[in-house]
Design a protein around this motif. Sequence first.
Motif, PDB file in Angstrom:
ATOM      1  N   SER A 543      22.967  31.541  70.731  1.00 52.75           N
ATOM      2  CA  SER A 543      21.787  30.688  70.560  1.00 52.75           C
ATOM      3  C   SER A 543      21.715  30.147  69.139  1.00 52.75           C
ATOM      4  CB  SER A 543      20.512  31.462  70.872  1.00 52.75           C
ATOM      5  OG  SER A 543      20.532  31.889  72.204  1.00 52.75           O
ATOM      6  N   GLU A 575      25.640  36.875  81.274  1.00 59.67           N
ATOM      7  CA  GLU A 575      24.714  36.241  80.338  1.00 59.67           C
ATOM      8  C   GLU A 575      25.479  35.415  79.303  1.00 59.67           C
ATOM      9  OE1 GLU A 575      21.387  36.297  80.348  1.00 59.67           O
ATOM     10  OE2 GLU A 575      21.316  35.091  78.516  1.00 59.67           O
ATOM     11  N   GLN A 578      27.061  32.330  80.890  1.00 58.12           N
ATOM     12  CA  GLN A 578      26.080  31.290  81.172  1.00 58.12           C
ATOM     13  C   GLN A 578      25.665  30.568  79.887  1.00 58.12           C
ATOM     14  OE1 GLN A 578      22.565  32.675  83.108  1.00 58.12           O
ATOM     15  NE2 GLN A 578      21.851  30.599  83.555  1.00 58.12           N
ATOM     16  N   ARG A 579      25.398  31.352  78.867  1.00 52.30           N
ATOM     17  CA  ARG A 579      24.994  30.718  77.610  1.00 52.30           C
ATOM     18  C   ARG A 579      26.093  29.800  77.076  1.00 52.30           C
ATOM     19  NH1 ARG A 579      20.722  33.957  73.976  1.00 52.30           N
ATOM     20  NH2 ARG A 579      19.618  34.877  75.721  1.00 52.30           N
ATOM     21  N   SER A 581      28.512  28.308  78.604  1.00 52.75           N
ATOM     22  CA  SER A 581      28.748  27.061  79.343  1.00 52.75           C
ATOM     23  C   SER A 581      27.555  26.108  79.233  1.00 52.75           C
ATOM     24  CB  SER A 581      29.094  27.358  80.808  1.00 52.75           C
ATOM     25  OG  SER A 581      28.150  28.246  81.334  1.00 52.75           O
ATOM     26  N   GLU A 582      26.361  26.643  79.277  1.00 53.04           N
ATOM     27  CA  GLU A 582      25.192  25.760  79.187  1.00 53.04           C
ATOM     28  C   GLU A 582      25.067  25.125  77.807  1.00 53.04           C
ATOM     29  OE1 GLU A 582      21.758  27.863  80.589  1.00 53.04           O
ATOM     30  OE2 GLU A 582      22.474  27.856  82.666  1.00 53.04           O
ATOM     31  N   TYR A 583      25.287  25.945  76.771  1.00 49.76           N
ATOM     32  CA  TYR A 583      25.183  25.404  75.404  1.00 49.76           C
ATOM     33  C   TYR A 583      26.283  24.370  75.166  1.00 49.76           C
ATOM     34  CZ  TYR A 583      21.817  29.117  74.257  1.00 49.76           C
ATOM     35  OH  TYR A 583      20.732  29.944  74.218  1.00 49.76           O
ATOM     36  N   GLN A 585      27.687  22.457  77.369  1.00 54.36           N
ATOM     37  CA  GLN A 585      27.320  21.257  78.112  1.00 54.36           C
ATOM     38  C   GLN A 585      26.212  20.499  77.382  1.00 54.36           C
ATOM     39  OE1 GLN A 585      29.483  20.831  80.151  1.00 54.36           O
ATOM     40  NE2 GLN A 585      28.740  18.963  81.149  1.00 54.36           N
ATOM     41  N   LEU A 586      25.244  21.262  76.908  1.00 55.92           N
ATOM     42  CA  LEU A 586      24.120  20.668  76.179  1.00 55.92           C
ATOM     43  C   LEU A 586      24.633  19.910  74.961  1.00 55.92           C
ATOM     44  CD1 LEU A 586      20.962  20.607  76.046  1.00 55.92           C
ATOM     45  CD2 LEU A 586      21.109  22.623  74.597  1.00 55.92           C
ATOM     46  N   SER A 660      17.786  36.837  79.194  1.00 60.16           N
ATOM     47  CA  SER A 660      17.162  36.884  80.513  1.00 60.16           C
ATOM     48  C   SER A 660      16.787  38.308  80.876  1.00 60.16           C
ATOM     49  CB  SER A 660      18.105  36.306  81.559  1.00 60.16           C
ATOM     50  OG  SER A 660      19.308  37.023  81.507  1.00 60.16           O
TER      51      SER A 660
END
Lengths: 935, 157
Positions: A543, A575, A578-579, A581-583, A585-586, A660
Amino acid sequence: MPAVRGDGMRGLAVFISDIRNCKSKEAEIKRINKELANIRSKFKGDKTLDGYQKKKYVCKLLFIFLLGHDIDFGHMEAVNLLSSNKYSEKQIGYLFISVLVNTNSELIKLIIQSIKNDLASRNPIHVSLALQCIANIGSRDMAEAFGNDIPKLLVSGDTMDVVKQSAALCLLRLFRTSQDIIPGGEWTSRIIHLLNDQHMGVVTAATSLIDALVKKNPEEYKGCVSLAVSRLSRIVTASYTDLQDYTYYFVPAPWLSVKLLRLLQNYTPPAEDPGVRGRLNECLETILNKAQEPPKSKKVQHSNAKNAVLFEAISLIIHNDSEANLLVRACNQLGQFLSNRETNLRYLALESMCHLATSEFSHEAVKKHQEVVILSMKMEKDVSVRQQAVDLLYAMCDKSNAEEIVQEMLNYLETADYSIREEMVLKVAILAEKYATDYTWYVDVILNLIRIAGDYVSEEVWYRVIQIVINRDEVQGYAAKTVFEALQAPACHENMVKVGGYILGEFGNLIAGDQRSSPSVQFQLLHSKYHLCSPMTRALLLSTYIKFINLFPEIKAQIQEVFKQDSNLRSADAELQQRASEYLQLSVIASSDVLATVLEEMPAFPERESSILAVLKKKKPGRVPENDIKENKSPTPAATNHTNDVNASNASQADLLGLSTPPTAQPHNSSNTGVLLDVLGDIYTKPSNNVSSKTSPIVDPKKFVCKNNGVLYESNILQIGVKSEFRQNLARLSLFYGNKTSTSLVNFVPVVLWSEEQSAQLSVQMKEVEPTLEAGAQIQQMVNAECIEDYSDAPSILVSFWYNGVPQKVIVRLPLTLNKFFEPTEMNGESFFARWKNLGNTNQQRSQKIFKASQPMDLQAARTKMIGFGMQLLDGIDPNPDNFVCAGIIHMRTQQVGCLLRLEPNKNAQMYRLTVRSSKESVSVEICELLADQF
Amino acid sequence: MMQFMLLFSRQGKLRLQKWYVAHPDKLKKKITRELITTILARKPKMCSFLEWRDLKIVYKRYASLYFCCAIEQDDNELLTLEVIHRYVELLDKYFGSVCELDIIFNFEKAYFILDELMLGGEIQETSKKNVLKAIAAQDLLQEEETPQGFFDDHGLG
């Protein structure tokens, strides 16, 4: 084999010798099994055993039991012995029953008749034996069977003294099992008058009984106070020869003295009648004077007995908490003990001083001993004494000495015993937050804590430092710089990585101008720790990285590489995967504007109460040192942060890590004490001289006029906390009941005390709760209220429950005063004065009070209270900057009442003038009443 | 109120136990083991008081025996030390310079003396003279009985 006294059971002595001669555990077991088989066959055999044999075998069984083996037979033989006409046989029977029989055994029913016979015997030795047995077993059956006989024995004129003594204590034991055993009425006075008995042994035993009875029903037994004081007075003025055998090593009746002093601690104040109180104070002074006299003997028994009385007297002085002179003398006396040769005295003096430190009269006197106490913490050989010293330093800490004490505790922490480190960390964290005047100091202290004792720094502690840094602009740059430096250490604790990751992610930009801490350096420094950390910390760092992309677009590519690594993008940890890949992509698809919005700086945390203290209390139920006196306000948070929104506070708390799966030690959800024990929050709005004694409940309803959350009530048994929310004319309170004991509270029923008439003005509804509050548990109860029209006072709740068989009642006023329904109203000077004039036309609409300040005039504290009161504080309207001017609207179902207020402090005269104007007279009066009480 | 008193040797052998609150045997054993280990690990000059669960432990060593009492928060530590001392004095007077063996072989007497000193966890009689008088009266009653068991024990019964 030593000589055997009395009639001597030779067989028993032989058996004991055999056991002692066994070379191994196996041999011993073999010998025991052989004996058990022998006894079993004797008991089963056809030949009837005589009394002596039964006694001998029962005694052997008892011995085997005491060696730690289970015994499952022989009970009937023991019961038979009770009815023997030989005393020695009877006595062994009773001993076996007392040691082996459980309270709920069926056997008890069988022995009751034998006990009854002995109780009625003309021989006092038999009666005593029966009483001892009843007291040893003390079951409900016993209480039922003998509830009538024993009180009679106790007060009858024919009973011998020695029997009376046993009867008093036997009754006490049964009373503890079964509260209803004590007859009321005329018995009360007869029992109380045992304090006047000629025989010191009877008085001593009776005092124990009366102490328990007083705890159950203080009003009924109030008469004991003056008798106890007289008795005490006679003892302390007696010479040691007066009391003959009740003088113990030159100390007259120490046991009775201590019990009497203890008895008086059940009353606050210990004596209402001024004459009695005067005599009591004389006694206490005499005891303090005697402490200064040279010892009459060098024996430790003399000093122990004398000091036992002295410490108990000091306890009473502390409990009383009103005689400044006595408190200071007590403190000086304890100060002398701090350097006594006896470890025991040093230990007790430190412990007792802890209580003195919480009294406003003696707090300063305690502080004089700071150096010695610090030395004790460092030098004492015994960890339990060091622990007491730490507790005392914690209790004596205030604004003036906080920096020094915290520093000393930090120094000591480096070498402190592992057993007390965690607790010390909590204490340092609490003190640093509570007394920080400069938050850079606070940040330094916490980072030092992590460096020195990282393993003992719990989540609550590092959550808290982040909350504080986020809420205070002035410290953010410093925190970023300091944490960056701390991270450069070759080995740094994972907790430091967590704090560092969070703070740099938010405020790394503040130090990025310096080449030595450029974005890329910051990132590399954090990432060098990444592989050494647990998944939870890695998640936090991911993060941080995405925040870096927003803060420092120049290192975006570098960070995207990290997200793309197989160890992240394909991590086994869902966790992390997910972080990553999402970060990733973001960072690829979001425009910088979107990114900036998503990753905006965290909003300020609503000012909430620290949960660290709750952790401390939970660690040590029943004994938490206090640090809770006078003016210990921490710097007030900015008024804009002040909010009642409890839900928001919960939510942001949970979001701190952004995980999460929230960490287990979440202050709000998982700790069963939770917000309830959280009294540190008090420091924000507490009236300045709240002094609480450790034993007596804290109930100060006034304090809740200006605050919505906190501890409403606290005793050794129960704690009641509250959180409240207000919306227009509606209120919702969550009450938290915490059982502080290790037994369940049963028949637990809270009811609202609020008449029907009053309910027409403020309707109050309370949800029901389970009638049992388990040991150590906490339950929550919701209370909804609606303000229909204006009212005075506030509803209370009556909580009744049973603790250890004793019914208890607690009445607490709820924070539901009229001012809670205020909506603050912003207005400019012009419109304020226009309305002020308008409302002042008739006397009916205004209310004014001029009153003397009951506390030191601290304008900053007053300001905090005014904000807490619920109206809008309007700055810059009154020409005198010291004056407070406020405006607000009270919401009721039927109407809304606008309200203006002006508070003028006069420092020279130590007076305030409070004026309230509103469109309704009763409102003006009530608001004026409520607020005037606060200063 | 006192919750229990334990006497144990330097080797950790329990010599006497007196419980003033009802506990299951299993729990008693657990408590005993825990306290014996804790106390034996402490050095001689250390403080005689310990915090333990929600109780206070007061202990003192006399020769080879440790005396250990558990009292409640409200109770007075120093005076509990003197309860122990008074008990030791009584044993000493009764047995004539008492030693561990006296207590092993006459454990029932040790109980009887304790029952005169304490009852239901509270001090009953602090006067040494009065306690010894009570015990002497008990012994007198015993002596009036015929020692008929003497023959049995010598295999003559």
